[in-house]
Enzyme design. Structure first.
Site, PDB file in Angstrom:
ATOM      1  N   LEU A  36       1.087  -1.303   0.341  1.00  0.00           N
ATOM      2  CA  LEU A  36       0.188   0.103  -0.026  1.00  0.00           C
ATOM      3  C   LEU A  36       1.028   1.269   0.098  1.00  0.00           C
ATOM      4  O   LEU A  36       0.427   2.249  -0.612  1.00  0.00           O
ATOM      5  CB  LEU A  36      -0.873  -0.023   1.156  1.00  0.00           C
ATOM      6  CG  LEU A  36      -2.174   1.183   1.482  1.00  0.00           C
ATOM      7  CD1 LEU A  36      -2.744   0.670  -0.140  1.00  0.00           C
ATOM      8  CD2 LEU A  36      -2.715   1.031   3.147  1.00  0.00           C
ATOM      9  N   TYR A  37       2.043   1.437   0.773  1.00  0.00           N
ATOM     10  CA  TYR A  37       3.040   2.554   0.718  1.00  0.00           C
ATOM     11  C   TYR A  37       3.532   2.790  -0.318  1.00  0.00           C
ATOM     12  O   TYR A  37       3.878   3.557  -1.332  1.00  0.00           O
ATOM     13  CB  TYR A  37       4.028   2.334   1.629  1.00  0.00           C
ATOM     14  CG  TYR A  37       5.337   3.043   0.805  1.00  0.00           C
ATOM     15  CD1 TYR A  37       5.336   4.336   2.376  1.00  0.00           C
ATOM     16  CD2 TYR A  37       6.226   2.647   0.827  1.00  0.00           C
ATOM     17  CE1 TYR A  37       5.879   5.360   2.163  1.00  0.00           C
ATOM     18  CE2 TYR A  37       7.439   3.823   1.135  1.00  0.00           C
ATOM     19  CZ  TYR A  37       7.124   5.065   1.390  1.00  0.00           C
ATOM     20  OH  TYR A  37       8.145   5.978   1.147  1.00  0.00           O
TER      21      TYR A  37
END
Length: 411
Positions: free
Chosen positions: A222-223
């Site tokens: 997700l980062y």
């Protein structure tokens, strides 16, 4: 007296023309200083590390983006953060004015951020405690000082933490970035913006070394997805509003005053405490390696991006012409296996690590990173000079000094 590695070591260049920068580093909602005091510090050109970096208008005779007298502002990451601290210090040393903003959140030990803040304030760098999602605060800062450049380093970092708190990544890396761009697009003059992307955008790409032209549509975390989203958002604001935007894809930055959530940092801590450390390997005993990049080399790349950033072309939220849009890899071009990182630390610490070889988990970590830096070399004059052995030696010296006798000794 500060320990030799207690202060950022990148010297920065001496310049004749003053510049003012605005830095972003995160987002607490409180602002602990009055507008009057902020005005005094700003116009005294004190370096404030978090959100924005103000720069004086360049003389009309300067037309080349590569002219060394030009100064740009980057504004991504927190001023009291790892990269922000070193970049702010380098800008201050060369005579630039910096205004920073940081929320001092507790993603990792806030006392380390406060120690960085104290270090910066002793060099004349001032930090506003606030949130980049606070539009009113950002607009007030731009009313006080007509920033010409923004160095955006504010972000929620870390690949694995996204599985625990995904909302924090959307809040800081997407919503915070959009809020900053909304403010920048409407002020006059519009600032040039340099901001931190990440090597994580290359995701599951197997072609190495990673080039800026490679595909970045397969994020592994997700980062990484939020950083990729930031690059697309930057393209949109450049296209519609004429904002000058430069993205920097950092490759595994390390060094003194670093982040405790990084492997080299907590490996050092656990080795000294005699704790077992997990060393990951890929499928079929594959090597996990990183393109470790020393902080001073990253600072050089950041300053190069600022100094070659062209002016934004919009006014009052309207585009007047094409504007600069760039993205660069900032790496070391020498991937090192994580197992070798541990071996170097063992030699420097004179302690044998208790290694626990484990399978690489499906938490967003990738097997390999390797930067192609030819574009940054050509456009920014970027040339990393610190190998992992030399860089870790400086980090270990700082670490042992800072945590001597279990105390956080800043001086």
């Amino acid at each position: 007296m500060l320990h030799i590695d207690s202060a950022p070591s990148t010297p920065g260049k001496v310049k004749m023309e003053k510049s003012s920068y605005f830095f972003t580093r995160g987002g607490g909602a409180r602002w602990h200083y009055s507008l009057a005091k902020l005005t005094v510090w700003s116009f005294a050109f004190l370096a404030l590390i978090l959100i924005f970096f103000l720069r004086s208008p360049a003389p009309s005779t300067i037309t080349s983006a590569a002219d060394p007298s030009r100064r740009s502002l980057r504004n991504y990451n927190w001023a009291a953060g790892f990269v922000g601290t070193h970049v702010s210090s380098a800008l201050k040393r060369r005579g630039d004015g910096v205004l920073g903003i940081d929320n001092f959140n507790d993603y990792y030990d806030p006392s380390l951020k406060r120690a960085r803040q104290a270090l910066l304030e002793r060099t004349g760098v001032f930090i506003v405690e606030g949130d980049i999602n606070d539009e009113a605060l950002l607009r007030k800062l731009f009313e006080v000082v007509p920033f010409t450049h923004v160095m955006h380093l504010a972000a929620q970092a870390g690949v694995r933490y996204a599985m625990e708190n995904p909302g924090s990544y959307v809040h800081s890396n997407i919503a915070g970035f959009v809020n900053l761009l909304e403010v920048c697009k409407s002020v006059n003059p519009q600032p040039a913006i340099v901001w931190a992307s990440s090597s994580s955008v290359y995701g599951l790409n197997t072609k190495v070394p990673f080039s800026e032209k490679d595909r970045t549509d397969q994020p592994a975390s997700l980062y990484a997805a939020t950083k990729k989203a930031g690059e697309e958002i930057a393209h949109t604001y450049n296209h519609i509003y004429g904002l000058s935007l430069t993205g920097l894809r950092f490759f595994t930055v390390y060094g003194p005053w670093g982040r405790p959530d990084m492997a080299y940092f907590f490996f050092t801590k656990d080795i000294l405490k005699g704790k077992q450390i997990a060393i990951f390997e890929a499928a079929n005993h594959g090597t996990v390696a990183r393109d470790f990049t020393y902080i001073d080399d990253i600072v050089k790349g950041c300053l190069g991006a600022l100094d070659t950033a062209e002016k934004s072309t919009g006014s009052g939220g309207k585009k007047r012409g094409p504007a600069q849009l760039r993205v660069f890899n900032l790496g070391n071009t020498s991937p090192v296996p994580v197992s070798e990182l541990v071996s170097i630390l063992e030699r420097l610490l004179k302690v044998k690590a208790k290694r626990n070889i484990m399978k690489l988990p499906r938490n967003g970590d990738v097997q390999y990173t390797h930067a192609n830096i030819s574009y940054a070399q050509r456009e920014l004059g970027y040339k990393p000079t610190t190998d992992l052995q030399s860089g870790l030696k400086k980090f270990v010296r700082w670490y042992l000094n800072y945590y001597s006798d279990g105390k956080k000794a800043v001086e």
